[in-house]
Each structure stands twice: as C-alpha cells, then as structure tokens.
Scaffold this active site. Sequence first.
Site, mmCIF file in Angstrom:
data_model
loop_
_atom_site.group_PDB
_atom_site.id
_atom_site.type_symbol
_atom_site.label_atom_id
_atom_site.label_comp_id
_atom_site.label_asym_id
_atom_site.label_seq_id
_atom_site.Cartn_x
_atom_site.Cartn_y
_atom_site.Cartn_z
ATOM 1 N N GLN A 71 0.816 -1.208 0.000
ATOM 2 C CA GLN A 71 0.000 0.000 0.000
ATOM 3 C C GLN A 71 0.856 1.267 0.000
ATOM 4 O O GLN A 71 2.042 1.239 0.327
ATOM 5 C CB GLN A 71 -0.915 0.010 1.226
ATOM 6 C CG GLN A 71 -2.032 -1.019 1.162
ATOM 7 C CD GLN A 71 -3.016 -0.865 2.300
ATOM 8 O OE1 GLN A 71 -2.929 -1.559 3.295
ATOM 9 N NE2 GLN A 71 -3.970 0.043 2.140
ATOM 10 N N HIS A 72 0.189 2.365 -0.371
ATOM 11 C CA HIS A 72 0.664 3.734 -0.166
ATOM 12 C C HIS A 72 1.761 4.217 -1.111
ATOM 13 O O HIS A 72 1.982 5.416 -1.212
ATOM 14 C CB HIS A 72 1.175 3.957 1.272
ATOM 15 C CG HIS A 72 0.291 3.444 2.344
ATOM 16 N ND1 HIS A 72 -1.058 3.743 2.413
ATOM 17 C CD2 HIS A 72 0.560 2.648 3.412
ATOM 18 C CE1 HIS A 72 -1.569 3.159 3.487
ATOM 19 N NE2 HIS A 72 -0.623 2.483 4.091
ATOM 20 N N ASP A 223 -2.450 -4.833 0.090
ATOM 21 C CA ASP A 223 -2.003 -6.124 0.602
ATOM 22 C C ASP A 223 -2.759 -6.573 1.850
ATOM 23 O O ASP A 223 -3.088 -7.753 1.997
ATOM 24 C CB ASP A 223 -0.493 -6.127 0.848
ATOM 25 C CG ASP A 223 0.012 -4.958 1.676
ATOM 26 O OD1 ASP A 223 -0.804 -4.133 2.141
ATOM 27 O OD2 ASP A 223 1.243 -4.854 1.845
#
Length: 460
Positions: A71-72, A223
């Site tokens: 992520q991110h 995830d």
Amino acid sequence: MTLVAGIDSSTQSCKVVVRDAETGGLVREGRAAHPDGTEVHPSHWWSALRSALTDAGGLDDVSAVSVAGQQHGMVCLDEDGEVVREALLWNDTRSAAAAASLTDELGAAEWAARIGLVPVASFTITKLRWLAQHEPANAKRTAAVCLPHDWLTWRLRGTGDLADLVTDRSDASGTGYFDSVTNAYVPELVSLALGRSDVVLPRVLGPAEFVDGPVRLGAGAGDNAAAMLGVGGGSDVVVSLGTSGVVTATSDVRAQDPSGIVAGFADATGRYLPLACTLNAARVLDATARMLGVDLTKLSELALSAKPGAEGVVMVPYLEGERTPNLPDATGALHGLTLTNATPANIARAAVEGMLCGLAVGLDALAEQGADVTGVRLVGGAAASRAVREIAPTVFGVPVTVPAPGEYVADGAARQAAWTLAGGDTPPEWAGADSTRYEAAAVPQIRARYGDAARKYLNR
C-alpha cells in the site's frame, strides 16, 4: 477446471498463485525477488512479475487475474505514461515533516472525520507534499498518480492510456485523498498536498468489477485487504508479521481515530478495515539474530529458554523509525540490562516480546474502536517462529490461532479474481487452511515493562 491467478507484489518480492476458481485448490505458483530500498523504480516490479509468472507456468490457461500490492507507494507518471521518478514506498519516512504539516493545516480530528486517516509518512498524500516541496520539476511533470498495484494492473492491461488506470476501494482508502464512505476522491486534499488537483487518478472499481486485457483483470487490492480475504479472518483480529506488523479486523463502520493509531481503511468486500501498523516486525528478529550471531531457529530456541519477561530486559524495537507511535526518526533500544541478565537468551526473548508488544498497542487501539479482541489469527513470515507462536498469547492475553503457512495476500487476490467470474455480492467460499491454536496465561508485567521503556523513549 477454470483457473484464476492472484499476484502479491510486496515490498520484498512478487508471488503468484494459480488456483481452481471453484474450490481454491492450489495448482501452481511462482515467485521472484524485488530489490531492497525504500524507493524503487516500478520497472523492477514489472520484471519480477514477468519472472514470477513464468515460474508459475504463465497465464495462457488462466481466466482471470487480480493484483494485490504494497500500500501507499507513490508512482508518478508523465503525460506519456512514463515513470517520472523512482516510486517512494510506504516505508520511506522522508515525508515525515510533510505529514506533520498536513496534519497541522487541517487538524487531526478533521482528517479523521473526513477520510478516516491522520497523515503519517507512509501515506501517499504526504509523499505528494514532499515531491512538491523538494522536487518541483518532477511534480510539474506528473500527469497521473497511482499505487503499485494500480500500475501493475495497468501494465498487464497494456493500453498505455492514463485513462485506463484503475484501482480498488481498499488501496485508494490508504492514499489520504479518498473518502471510502462516499467512494470518491477529495480533489481539495490532492491540491493541498501537490499544489494542484488536475492529475489523473485511477478509476475506483467495485470488489467484483473487472476490466479487459489479455486476460480478465480484477480490481486488485491493498495487501492487507487481500490478506484478510485470503486468510478468511472471520471474527478474529488478524495480526500479520511481515516486513511491517499489522493488526486489523473487518467492520461495517469506518474507524475515526484522531490519534492516528487506527487507520480507517476500506476492505476488499465493500466493508471497512480498521488497521494499526508498526514499521518493525519480522526484521526485528532478523536483526537480533544477526546481532547474536545465530540463525532464526536458534534465536527461537534461545527465546524460549528464557523466562517470560526476560528477567527485566526490554527491547523497544523502533529499528526503522516507527508509525505506531508516530516516530519516523526513532531508533531501537535495549532497556534494563544488568550484569546478570545480559544473556543471549534474554536478549532473544526481549526481541520477540518487544515486537509483539508493539502489535499489542495496536490491538488495544482496535478494541477502543469497537473491535472484538477475543482471539487473534497470526499470519506472516515471523509466525513461522515457534517462539513467536508460543509467546504471543502471553503478550496479547487472548488465544492465538496460526493457520498453516501460505501466500495469503496472493490467495486473496486469486479469490477476488474468482469473484469476477462468479459474480454476486460475496466472494466464493473456499476451504480454509488448517490451523493450530495456542493458549497461555497472560503475563501482564511484559507489557507493563515495555510500556515503561517506551515512555522513557517518548519522554527523551
């Protein structure tokens, strides 16, 4: 037999599983490594994906694919679809000052109310602010912003058109500029970070939606959302011990925590995924084993040979900074060492207990947001450690269930891919993995001593 594939493009590697769409039975799998670092050119992910797909026997007989990813991470593309600069990953903390300034500009309570998050260095929005401040030329070149799993889905789609970028609710909810209640981006937050809001953002697909490519492509997921779909968390809180440590559960209501400890993410099914994350998990054990000159099996044996509480030795494992609590520039520390307790066994035990205590803070925070913390399902690489499995109940204070090892993020992506074929409001039911239950009496002094040591660090 109808086959589906799930891809997990994680921080450290790319894993592919090919499964029977109806039963979830594993047919074949593959993997390839990613380079180290907190900034990585996305081309490395593409190379690893191609290698892992080859290792897994390819996609020629596969009917649908979904990609789950770390992520991110910030992936910036120019108007021609070329990568503007190396992607900044979730664990790159250079945007810590940007996170602090963004939080101050609106106030933590306002952030939590509007999008369920309070900015920390992990989130994409803070990386956009860093880009605008430190690399204005690259910020100006940026025509589209996407996340790692979005970029890989787009590459698999193969059109090269920025308008064909897609994402899902779970990953979008971790950007810092998406409202998972209204399921819409918040342009003024993009502008607050980047100085403009005219960049292309991926279209957000529903949980069972798909787009066409060489093969049907599902929405994908972050995830953690994919792992929850893969492990079948049920009513248990799931604690994942990978590169990061994650405590999460499913909920019908978005979390709204102005302390920022619990992030109000969305899940991969249309619900919500309250989540607390530590930056330091499995690699705490790796580092301690290296320091003691042993392998992970011996580290586990040493830890179990020591008494609970490690005779007063406490490790505060902020080895890569920390997100819970928000201390991006922190370092780790050993407390309570004496001439008599400074032994390899106690240091090994303190590493395991310290890692778990950091996650227990997240358990407490989820409970305060309404999660029912009566059992924990433990997954991730560090769950393979016997010491971790046996010590976890003494720290968490609840029974711990450990499923058989598996690629749960990739499995969740595969289950989502099967959902695109089956349709309906819920994902197909697949048989769960065998699991083992661990119970032990809680040892409150472990957390009490850890809390004292952590407060000393915070009060420096």
